[in-house]
Enzyme design. Structure first.
Site, PDB file in Angstrom:
ATOM      1  N   ASN A 175     116.164  24.218  46.419  1.00  0.00           N
ATOM      2  CA  ASN A 175     116.950  22.985  46.437  1.00  0.00           C
ATOM      3  C   ASN A 175     116.295  21.928  45.565  1.00  0.00           C
ATOM      4  OD1 ASN A 175     118.964  23.935  48.054  1.00  0.00           O
ATOM      5  ND2 ASN A 175     118.200  23.030  49.945  1.00  0.00           N
ATOM      6  N   LYS A 198     124.934  20.480  43.903  1.00  0.00           N
ATOM      7  CA  LYS A 198     124.186  20.805  45.132  1.00  0.00           C
ATOM      8  C   LYS A 198     123.180  19.682  45.422  1.00  0.00           C
ATOM      9  CE  LYS A 198     122.796  24.102  48.223  1.00  0.00           C
ATOM     10  NZ  LYS A 198     121.697  25.048  48.189  1.00  0.00           N
ATOM     11  N   GLY A 209     109.811  34.440  52.533  1.00  0.00           N
ATOM     12  CA  GLY A 209     110.492  33.348  53.206  1.00  0.00           C
ATOM     13  C   GLY A 209     111.898  33.778  53.590  1.00  0.00           C
TER      14      GLY A 209
HETATM   15  N1  LIG Z   1     116.976  29.233  53.982  1.00  0.00           N
HETATM   16  C1  LIG Z   1     118.192  28.900  53.562  1.00  0.00           C
HETATM   17  O1  LIG Z   1     119.201  29.176  54.248  1.00  0.00           O
HETATM   18  C2  LIG Z   1     118.395  28.200  52.249  1.00  0.00           C
HETATM   19  C3  LIG Z   1     119.712  28.062  51.751  1.00  0.00           C
HETATM   20  C4  LIG Z   1     119.906  27.445  50.518  1.00  0.00           C
HETATM   21  C5  LIG Z   1     118.819  26.966  49.806  1.00  0.00           C
HETATM   22  N2  LIG Z   1     117.555  27.098  50.327  1.00  0.00           N
HETATM   23  C6  LIG Z   1     116.453  26.601  49.507  1.00  0.00           C
HETATM   24  O2  LIG Z   1     115.749  27.756  49.018  1.00  0.00           O
HETATM   25  C7  LIG Z   1     114.343  27.497  48.916  1.00  0.00           C
HETATM   26  C8  LIG Z   1     113.587  28.514  49.768  1.00  0.00           C
HETATM   27  O3  LIG Z   1     113.950  28.269  51.126  1.00  0.00           O
HETATM   28  P1  LIG Z   1     113.507  29.183  52.328  1.00  0.00           P
HETATM   29  O4  LIG Z   1     114.271  28.714  53.508  1.00  0.00           O
HETATM   30  O5  LIG Z   1     113.556  30.608  51.951  1.00  0.00           O
HETATM   31  O6  LIG Z   1     111.985  28.703  52.481  1.00  0.00           O
HETATM   32  P2  LIG Z   1     110.817  29.376  53.314  1.00  0.00           P
HETATM   33  O7  LIG Z   1     111.376  30.233  54.410  1.00  0.00           O
HETATM   34  O8  LIG Z   1     109.839  28.312  53.670  1.00  0.00           O
HETATM   35  O9  LIG Z   1     110.177  30.362  52.267  1.00  0.00           O
HETATM   36  C9  LIG Z   1     109.256  30.024  51.291  1.00  0.00           C
HETATM   37  C10 LIG Z   1     108.328  31.210  51.209  1.00  0.00           C
HETATM   38  O10 LIG Z   1     107.612  31.166  50.014  1.00  0.00           O
HETATM   39  C11 LIG Z   1     106.316  31.629  50.289  1.00  0.00           C
HETATM   40  N3  LIG Z   1     105.382  31.169  49.274  1.00  0.00           N
HETATM   41  C12 LIG Z   1     105.129  29.892  48.914  1.00  0.00           C
HETATM   42  N4  LIG Z   1     104.215  29.856  47.950  1.00  0.00           N
HETATM   43  C13 LIG Z   1     103.880  31.151  47.702  1.00  0.00           C
HETATM   44  C14 LIG Z   1     102.974  31.782  46.818  1.00  0.00           C
HETATM   45  N5  LIG Z   1     102.225  31.065  45.973  1.00  0.00           N
HETATM   46  N6  LIG Z   1     102.904  33.128  46.823  1.00  0.00           N
HETATM   47  C15 LIG Z   1     103.641  33.866  47.656  1.00  0.00           C
HETATM   48  N7  LIG Z   1     104.511  33.332  48.537  1.00  0.00           N
HETATM   49  C16 LIG Z   1     104.622  31.989  48.554  1.00  0.00           C
HETATM   50  C17 LIG Z   1     106.010  31.021  51.627  1.00  0.00           C
HETATM   51  O11 LIG Z   1     104.909  31.678  52.191  1.00  0.00           O
HETATM   52  P3  LIG Z   1     104.217  31.158  53.550  1.00  0.00           P
HETATM   53  O12 LIG Z   1     105.141  31.626  54.640  1.00  0.00           O
HETATM   54  O13 LIG Z   1     102.917  31.841  53.525  1.00  0.00           O
HETATM   55  O14 LIG Z   1     104.154  29.667  53.413  1.00  0.00           O
HETATM   56  C18 LIG Z   1     107.310  31.252  52.344  1.00  0.00           C
HETATM   57  O15 LIG Z   1     107.327  32.532  52.927  1.00  0.00           O
HETATM   58  C19 LIG Z   1     114.181  26.042  49.376  1.00  0.00           C
HETATM   59  O16 LIG Z   1     114.247  25.196  48.279  1.00  0.00           O
HETATM   60  C20 LIG Z   1     115.398  25.805  50.257  1.00  0.00           C
HETATM   61  O17 LIG Z   1     115.761  24.437  50.333  1.00  0.00           O
HETATM   62  C21 LIG Z   1     117.319  27.710  51.517  1.00  0.00           C
END
Ligand SMILES: NC(=O)c1ccc[n+]([C@@H]2O[C@H](COP(=O)([O-])OP(=O)(O)OC[C@H]3O[C@@H](n4cnc5c(N)ncnc54)[C@H](OP(=O)(O)O)[C@@H]3O)[C@@H](O)[C@H]2O)c1
Length: 311
Positions: free
Chosen positions: A108, A193, A9
């Protein structure tokens, strides 16, 4: 050091790239159970500059339990995905005697996979809270959109890791993507947060707009009420004086100003037809409020409004 990062992700890819640039012993654990392990080309884009790295990708089904021994796992998935990931981890760990050094969670909200975590007091759990900003242009192309900062500390439920000093793996992690600070009292940071997300995510999502819209004074009363409700619930859970409503409110406005042009993750999820993390944000406050007899009408209204928009 052996680093294993779950998924590819946005956040996971960001940390994988930075760790891999410093130390090549980084592997991603991927969802697809049927493919073989392989090295794959991942791209990290920062300020329009693209960095390519070949990183090992291991499907859960191919993950040997011995790979987890002495490893640091980074689990950066959506709050609603955490339970399934930790169940997969528990299943692999049950096949042998491997002991990971650290299981680092970053998502989050609060309350995700709490029941499962309580069944594993032996897990060396840490929480990482970050304001780094990343998004995925394609499955293997991540954009580092916002330079932020991070803090990490031990989860208080893990009996054997409630340490005040950072473990040996902290320095390489902090060097990989600075600034990362050690914070023994990480729970308070997670609550801070949580309050910010409880205010910005649903309000900006319901307005269908970037965070800038919340600078309008029409939102002042609601933001104040959300922070007051979060602080009232936190007073029961964390103890008196650990979260101050007026300080939470000030933090919310700081983040609104700093991220005025951003579309919050909840609105992005709604636009893409994905589940949101509302159950672990306002939903968590409503649930605890009900359990402790603390009224949370504003969080309840926002929770219901976002739930109604989710497919
Ligand atoms: N992105 C940011 O800038 C940011 C900043 C601060 C906080 N956050 C928080 O951090 C967390 C992650 O955010 P993100 O933006 O990185 O989310 P994201 O891009 O949706 O990433 C989640 C990833 O986890 C993978 N995944 C889920 N279940 C899995 C499993 N069982 N085995 C292997 N991979 C799995 C998903 O795979 P698939 O692609 O196959 O679904 C996806 O690639 C969230 O809570 C978000 O609110 C994000």
């Amino acid at each position: 050091m052996n680093w294993l990062i779950v998924g590819h992700g946005a956040l996971a890819s960001l940390w994988a790239h930075h760790l891999h640039a410093n130390d090549k012993s980084v592997s991603l654990i991927t969802r697809n159970a049927n493919t073989a392990s392989s090295e794959e080309d991942f791209v990290l884009e920062t300020n329009s500059e693209q960095q390519h790295q070949r990183i090992a990708a291991i499907p859960w089904g191919q993950l040997d339990t011995s790979r987890l021994d002495g490893a640091q796992l980074l689990i950066m998935v959506k709050a609603w995905q955490l339970d399934a990931v930790l169940q997969q981890l528990a299943d692999v760990l049950a096949q042998g005697n491997a002991k990971p050094n650290a299981i680092i969670l970053s998502h989050n909200g609060l309350g995700a996979a709490d029941a499962l975590v309580q069944r594993h007091p032996e897990w060396p759990l840490y929480d990482l809270v970050t304001t780094q900003g990343a998004w995925r242009k394609s499955p293997r192309h991540t954009v580092h959109a916002g330079q932020g900062e991070s803090v990490i500390g031990p989860r208080q439920t893990a009996a054997d890791n409630a340490c005040a000093a950072p473990p040996a793996w902290f320095t390489p992690l902090a060097n990989a993507l600075p600034p990362l600070n050690w914070e023994p009292d990480i729970l308070v940071q997670r609550w801070q947060k949580l309050a910010i997300n409880c205010a910005i995510n649903p309000l900006a999502s319901l307005a269908g707009s970037s965070n800038q819209v919340l600078q309008d004074s029409q939102y002042n009363a609601e933001i104040q009420a959300i922070c007051a409700e979060v602080a009232a619930v936190a007073e029961v859970v964390l103890g008196q004086g650990r979260l101050i409503a007026s300080e939470l409110e000030a933090r919310v406005y700081t983040v609104i100003t700093a991220t005025a042009n951003n579309t919050c993750s909840m609105l992005q999820d709604l636009k893409q037809g994905n589940p949101t993390e509302i159950d672990y944000l306002n939903g968590y406050i409503v649930q605890l409020g009900a359990a402790y007899g603390i009224p949370t009408p504003v969080n309840q209204r926002l929770y219901s409004a976002i739930k109604a928009l989710q497919v």
